[in-house]
Design an enzyme around this catalytic site. Sequence first.
Site, PDB file in Angstrom:
ATOM      1  N   TYR A  51     -15.949  34.056  36.123  1.00 18.89           N
ATOM      2  CA  TYR A  51     -15.751  33.172  35.509  1.00 18.89           C
ATOM      3  C   TYR A  51     -17.113  31.660  36.318  1.00 18.89           C
ATOM      4  O   TYR A  51     -16.983  31.463  36.924  1.00 18.89           O
ATOM      5  CB  TYR A  51     -14.439  32.785  34.538  1.00 18.89           C
ATOM      6  CG  TYR A  51     -14.708  31.256  34.454  1.00 18.89           C
ATOM      7  CD1 TYR A  51     -14.570  31.211  32.738  1.00 18.89           C
ATOM      8  CD2 TYR A  51     -14.239  29.863  34.853  1.00 18.89           C
ATOM      9  CE1 TYR A  51     -14.601  30.101  32.079  1.00 18.89           C
ATOM     10  CE2 TYR A  51     -13.988  28.834  33.233  1.00 18.89           C
ATOM     11  CZ  TYR A  51     -14.293  29.153  32.517  1.00 18.89           C
ATOM     12  OH  TYR A  51     -13.685  28.041  31.602  1.00 18.89           O
ATOM     13  N   TYR A 205      -2.329  32.852  30.997  1.00 20.09           N
ATOM     14  CA  TYR A 205      -2.837  32.266  32.927  1.00 20.09           C
ATOM     15  C   TYR A 205      -2.454  30.494  33.268  1.00 20.09           C
ATOM     16  O   TYR A 205      -2.332  30.334  33.922  1.00 20.09           O
ATOM     17  CB  TYR A 205      -4.766  32.327  32.836  1.00 20.09           C
ATOM     18  CG  TYR A 205      -4.887  31.623  34.091  1.00 20.09           C
ATOM     19  CD1 TYR A 205      -4.970  32.289  34.769  1.00 20.09           C
ATOM     20  CD2 TYR A 205      -6.107  30.136  34.145  1.00 20.09           C
ATOM     21  CE1 TYR A 205      -5.708  32.155  36.662  1.00 20.09           C
ATOM     22  CE2 TYR A 205      -6.132  30.087  35.538  1.00 20.09           C
ATOM     23  CZ  TYR A 205      -6.524  30.201  36.728  1.00 20.09           C
ATOM     24  OH  TYR A 205      -6.958  29.886  37.233  1.00 20.09           O
ATOM     25  N   LYS A 555      -4.958   9.779  31.069  1.00 19.24           N
ATOM     26  CA  LYS A 555      -5.683  10.762  31.350  1.00 19.24           C
ATOM     27  C   LYS A 555      -7.406  10.369  30.907  1.00 19.24           C
ATOM     28  O   LYS A 555      -7.064   9.788  29.182  1.00 19.24           O
ATOM     29  CB  LYS A 555      -5.217  11.785  30.963  1.00 19.24           C
ATOM     30  CG  LYS A 555      -4.535  12.756  31.444  1.00 19.24           C
ATOM     31  CD  LYS A 555      -4.959  13.770  32.976  1.00 19.24           C
ATOM     32  CE  LYS A 555      -5.829  14.261  32.849  1.00 19.24           C
ATOM     33  NZ  LYS A 555      -6.494  14.922  33.786  1.00 19.24           N
ATOM     34  N   ASP A 559     -10.917  15.802  29.571  1.00 14.71           N
ATOM     35  CA  ASP A 559     -10.212  16.860  30.325  1.00 14.71           C
ATOM     36  C   ASP A 559      -9.192  16.509  30.572  1.00 14.71           C
ATOM     37  O   ASP A 559      -8.156  16.399  30.394  1.00 14.71           O
ATOM     38  CB  ASP A 559     -10.536  16.151  32.370  1.00 14.71           C
ATOM     39  CG  ASP A 559      -9.414  16.664  32.891  1.00 14.71           C
ATOM     40  OD1 ASP A 559      -9.434  17.951  33.082  1.00 14.71           O
ATOM     41  OD2 ASP A 559      -9.280  16.020  34.132  1.00 14.71           O
ATOM     42  N   HIS A 561      -6.339  18.731  32.055  1.00 13.86           N
ATOM     43  CA  HIS A 561      -5.451  18.990  33.262  1.00 13.86           C
ATOM     44  C   HIS A 561      -4.235  17.900  32.499  1.00 13.86           C
ATOM     45  O   HIS A 561      -4.853  17.164  34.402  1.00 13.86           O
ATOM     46  CB  HIS A 561      -6.425  19.881  34.381  1.00 13.86           C
ATOM     47  CG  HIS A 561      -7.194  20.608  34.199  1.00 13.86           C
ATOM     48  ND1 HIS A 561      -8.232  21.104  33.729  1.00 13.86           N
ATOM     49  CD2 HIS A 561      -6.653  21.957  34.622  1.00 13.86           C
ATOM     50  CE1 HIS A 561      -8.488  22.116  33.925  1.00 13.86           C
ATOM     51  NE2 HIS A 561      -8.299  23.000  34.291  1.00 13.86           N
TER      52      HIS A 561
HETATM   53  C1  3CP Z   1     -12.792  51.511  31.043  1.00 21.28           C
HETATM   54  N1  3CP Z   1     -12.947  52.180  29.486  1.00 21.28           N
HETATM   55  C2  3CP Z   1     -12.047  53.458  30.199  1.00 21.28           C
HETATM   56  C3  3CP Z   1     -11.690  53.154  31.614  1.00 21.28           C
HETATM   57  N2  3CP Z   1     -11.501  52.719  31.936  1.00 21.28           N
HETATM   58  N3  3CP Z   1     -11.504  54.720  29.242  1.00 21.28           N
HETATM   59  C4  3CP Z   1     -10.980  56.155  29.941  1.00 21.28           C
HETATM   60  N4  3CP Z   1     -10.755  56.040  31.536  1.00 21.28           N
HETATM   61  C5  3CP Z   1     -10.410  54.597  32.203  1.00 21.28           C
HETATM   62  N5  3CP Z   1     -10.087  54.216  32.868  1.00 21.28           N
HETATM   63  C6  3CP Z   1     -13.223  51.956  28.928  1.00 21.28           C
HETATM   64  C7  3CP Z   1     -12.410  51.075  27.528  1.00 21.28           C
HETATM   65  O1  3CP Z   1     -11.959  51.808  26.752  1.00 21.28           O
HETATM   66  C8  3CP Z   1     -13.411  50.423  27.098  1.00 21.28           C
HETATM   67  O2  3CP Z   1     -14.185  51.413  26.386  1.00 21.28           O
HETATM   68  C9  3CP Z   1     -14.632  50.194  28.352  1.00 21.28           C
HETATM   69  O3  3CP Z   1     -14.168  51.738  29.057  1.00 21.28           O
HETATM   70  C10 3CP Z   1     -14.946  49.486  29.046  1.00 21.28           C
HETATM   71  O4  3CP Z   1     -13.722  48.838  29.388  1.00 21.28           O
HETATM   72  P1  3CP Z   1     -12.665  47.791  29.279  1.00 21.28           P
HETATM   73  O5  3CP Z   1     -11.530  48.614  30.247  1.00 21.28           O
HETATM   74  O6  3CP Z   1     -12.695  47.140  27.910  1.00 21.28           O
HETATM   75  O7  3CP Z   1     -13.237  46.545  30.390  1.00 21.28           O
HETATM   76  P2  3CP Z   1     -14.323  44.961  29.749  1.00 21.28           P
HETATM   77  O8  3CP Z   1     -14.893  45.584  28.573  1.00 21.28           O
HETATM   78  O9  3CP Z   1     -14.341  44.630  30.919  1.00 21.28           O
HETATM   79  O10 3CP Z   1     -12.775  44.356  28.907  1.00 21.28           O
HETATM   80  C11 3CP Z   1     -11.742  43.789  29.564  1.00 21.28           C
HETATM   81  C12 3CP Z   1     -10.656  43.209  28.471  1.00 21.28           C
HETATM   82  C13 3CP Z   1     -11.606  42.353  27.666  1.00 21.28           C
HETATM   83  C14 3CP Z   1     -10.834  44.358  27.195  1.00 21.28           C
HETATM   84  C15 3CP Z   1      -9.822  43.235  29.281  1.00 21.28           C
HETATM   85  O11 3CP Z   1     -11.328  41.754  26.974  1.00 21.28           O
HETATM   86  C16 3CP Z   1     -12.584  41.061  29.361  1.00 21.28           C
HETATM   87  O12 3CP Z   1     -13.589  41.903  29.870  1.00 21.28           O
HETATM   88  N6  3CP Z   1     -11.923  39.746  28.990  1.00 21.28           N
HETATM   89  C17 3CP Z   1     -12.558  38.995  30.208  1.00 21.28           C
HETATM   90  C18 3CP Z   1     -11.569  37.607  29.662  1.00 21.28           C
HETATM   91  C19 3CP Z   1     -12.396  36.805  30.035  1.00 21.28           C
HETATM   92  O13 3CP Z   1     -12.759  36.864  31.543  1.00 21.28           O
HETATM   93  N7  3CP Z   1     -11.111  35.396  30.887  1.00 21.28           N
HETATM   94  C20 3CP Z   1     -12.025  34.619  31.161  1.00 21.28           C
HETATM   95  C21 3CP Z   1     -11.068  33.147  31.200  1.00 21.28           C
HETATM   96  P3  3CP Z   1     -14.425  50.819  24.569  1.00 21.28           P
HETATM   97  O14 3CP Z   1     -14.961  49.124  24.428  1.00 21.28           O
HETATM   98  O15 3CP Z   1     -15.243  51.651  23.560  1.00 21.28           O
HETATM   99  O16 3CP Z   1     -12.892  50.412  23.559  1.00 21.28           O
HETATM  100  S1  3CP Z   1     -11.682  32.628  32.814  1.00 21.28           S
HETATM  101  C22 3CP Z   1     -10.190  31.277  31.914  1.00 21.28           C
HETATM  102  C23 3CP Z   1     -10.202  30.163  33.214  1.00 21.28           C
HETATM  103  C24 3CP Z   1      -9.458  28.930  33.519  1.00 21.28           C
HETATM  104  C25 3CP Z   1      -9.767  28.060  32.391  1.00 21.28           C
HETATM  105  O17 3CP Z   1      -9.170  28.011  31.098  1.00 21.28           O
HETATM  106  O18 3CP Z   1     -10.471  27.158  32.923  1.00 21.28           O
END
Ligand code: 3CP
Length: 675
Positions: A51, A205, A555, A559, A561
């Site tokens: 992030y 989280y 606050k 922000d 927090h």
């Molecule tokens: C993955 N795939 C697989 C396998 N692994 N297929 C078969 N076997 C496996 N082992 C496939 C999936 O089905 C998918 O295909 C593709 O590969 C991509 O994998 P994924 O698991 O979906 O991975 P990704 O694209 O990275 O997505 C992960 C999720 C997504 C689903 C969790 O929502 C994500 O990236 N979230 C991130 C959220 C985030 O970064 N938040 C930041 C918060 P298909 O697409 O075809 O299904 S930061 C907050 C900080 C605190 C604050 O608030 O200040």
Amino acid sequence: MKVPSLAKIEGVYSMVPETADSWRDAHGTAPFVRGPYEKMYQQKPWTIRQYAGFEGALETNAFFKRALLQGQTGLSVAFDLPTHLGFDSDHDLAAADVGRTGVAIDSVEDMAVLFDGIDLGNVSVSMTMNGAVLPIMACYIVAAEEQGVAPDKLSGTIQNDILKEYIARNTYIHSPDFSMEVVSDVVAYCSEHMPRFNSMSISGYHFQEAGASPELELALTMANARAYLTHFQQQGIDLEFVAKRLSFFFGLGMSFYKEVAKLRAARFLWSELLDEFGIRSESAKRLKMHCQTSGVSLTESSPLNNIVRTTIEAMAGVFGGTQSLHTNSYDEAISLPSDQASKVALETQFILQHETGIGDVVDPWGGSYMMESATQSMIEYVRTMQNNIEIEGGVLALVASGQLTAFIHRQALQTAMDEEALNKKIVGKNCYQSSSLSPQNERVIASDKTLLLQSKKLALLKLKRDDGAVKRALQALQAAARSKQNLMPFTIEAIRARVTVGECIKALTDENSRYLKPEHIEPALFCAHLDAEMVKRYQALSSQLGRPLRFLVAKVGLDGHDRGAKVIVSLLRDLGIEVDYLPIFSSLDDIIQQDGMYQYDGIGLSILSGAHIPFVTQLTQKIRTDCPIFIGGVIPASDKNALETIGVEAVFTAKHSLNDIAMSLYDILVVAAKI
Ligand code: 3CP
């Protein structure tokens, strides 16, 4: 609200599993306790998704490109606070926060620069955006369109989880009712036009960061998931289809076994919940999650130890089967991550993926008595909490009354008391303290420069664009809001016409005004754990004054927090001080006005966004000179002297115990009271 006993979870290690036999299930089959995919990391390693975002789009774009070159596999955008709250950078309320805790995005022009040279058809992008989700999603879609990538080719995730904003994270804009409509507009739009895009990241989280235990984090996350499904069903959205693209986001704290159990339990509960809603799709029932290591577990003293903490937390995420992972930087308790610390955090994941073989075994804890019973206990805790939430009127009612926030705060108070009483040991903070600090290389954010640049860009954009088109687009957006149409297409039209993020939100807040949630601050019993002599001295000081001491805790800025500020309010009240609390989004004028009425014995500001210098400089120019000012938050050591020169009496950070804070305040109050 009734809280189920945690005893089962705490005593988990001696328990024999009652009904948990998940380890007998095949990996990648419902209810997916053992993992969403059959071969898990053997087939595809988790996504390394750090992030990040700071200053302007240009700086963050360079950072993203470097990270991708170094081997990061997905992007995750951190937006600055004005963007989160729908204020353009040139808005009065934005000035101190532009580009500080994330990148400033005012229009599609900024979004285009953010992804310049990054193929959006190829790189999946996560955007942590909730309050201003409509214009930010629209900017992303239009920037991609102008790059030649159609919406159906975009992959990534929009956080779009507003309920947790009211409960813990605080970057909401509208009332809960209107915001829930916005959430479903985004979900419905994505399901129709962006089949590869995850339209929500239902987040736990922030609950853990605000004070919740891992089990409470899971319970509230699943309760929110249920509330969203219910809402979508009421809106006539096809759950069978959208549920496939609802993903999750969990924290990873230092309770290693509990964290692994939590992630296993989450998959079971989601699969069970979808059964309850009559959803048949196996792919929807696979809970997919992103995880982030804990920010609050990091210490300010001996920051290099945080690398160890982050590694252990990340391992819990991998053992629990996360799909995507962010590892925190070791200096985050002190400042925004430096380049060096960001690099170590990224490379920690490379080491886990390439040197340890940690991903070679699917669900390695499966079959362990301890882990299976911990998983089962988590499931039971969540079910009991869900039941209690329903009895109390459901999530939406408890969000509106502020009770869920208060509930988390109670756990934060308990943690603070446990740390004070040494029931919870934190190396370097309340035990094994050493005075040696590791060398620091803090990131300095050029906020003033970013503000100037963003303001210039906004002025230029407004000169170049077609004013008639802007006016028509904004009127159409407002009319759509009034007639309850899906707002996404109207926002996309507006963004194409170079309407800014702030202007879109202003059009919507003209229809549905800005909202401030109710605040309850729980009492605490800190005095039992504090130096008894010092507690008596507070009482004596008030007797000598012939009145209770009176404090203001505020606050300021954008922000959200507020965990630390609220703990301090509870501490001061327990010391017998009358405390007024000005919650998030308060302005310096609010403080001056309050002080004009009460002539406080002290004013405490809590700022975690890095904007402490501009806020304190302005406050000391406006407030009476004999009022002691204290500041708490994430304050780099290098800023401490500057703050004291400006006139701050004391600076408190994560390294200070409650006893330290109470003692320092007492000494300052005695001098100020001239007794
Ligand atoms: C993955 N795939 C697989 C396998 N692994 N297929 C078969 N076997 C496996 N082992 C496939 C999936 O089905 C998918 O295909 C593709 O590969 C991509 O994998 P994924 O698991 O979906 O991975 P990704 O694209 O990275 O997505 C992960 C999720 C997504 C689903 C969790 O929502 C994500 O990236 N979230 C991130 C959220 C985030 O970064 N938040 C930041 C918060 P298909 O697409 O075809 O299904 S930061 C907050 C900080 C605190 C604050 O608030 O200040």
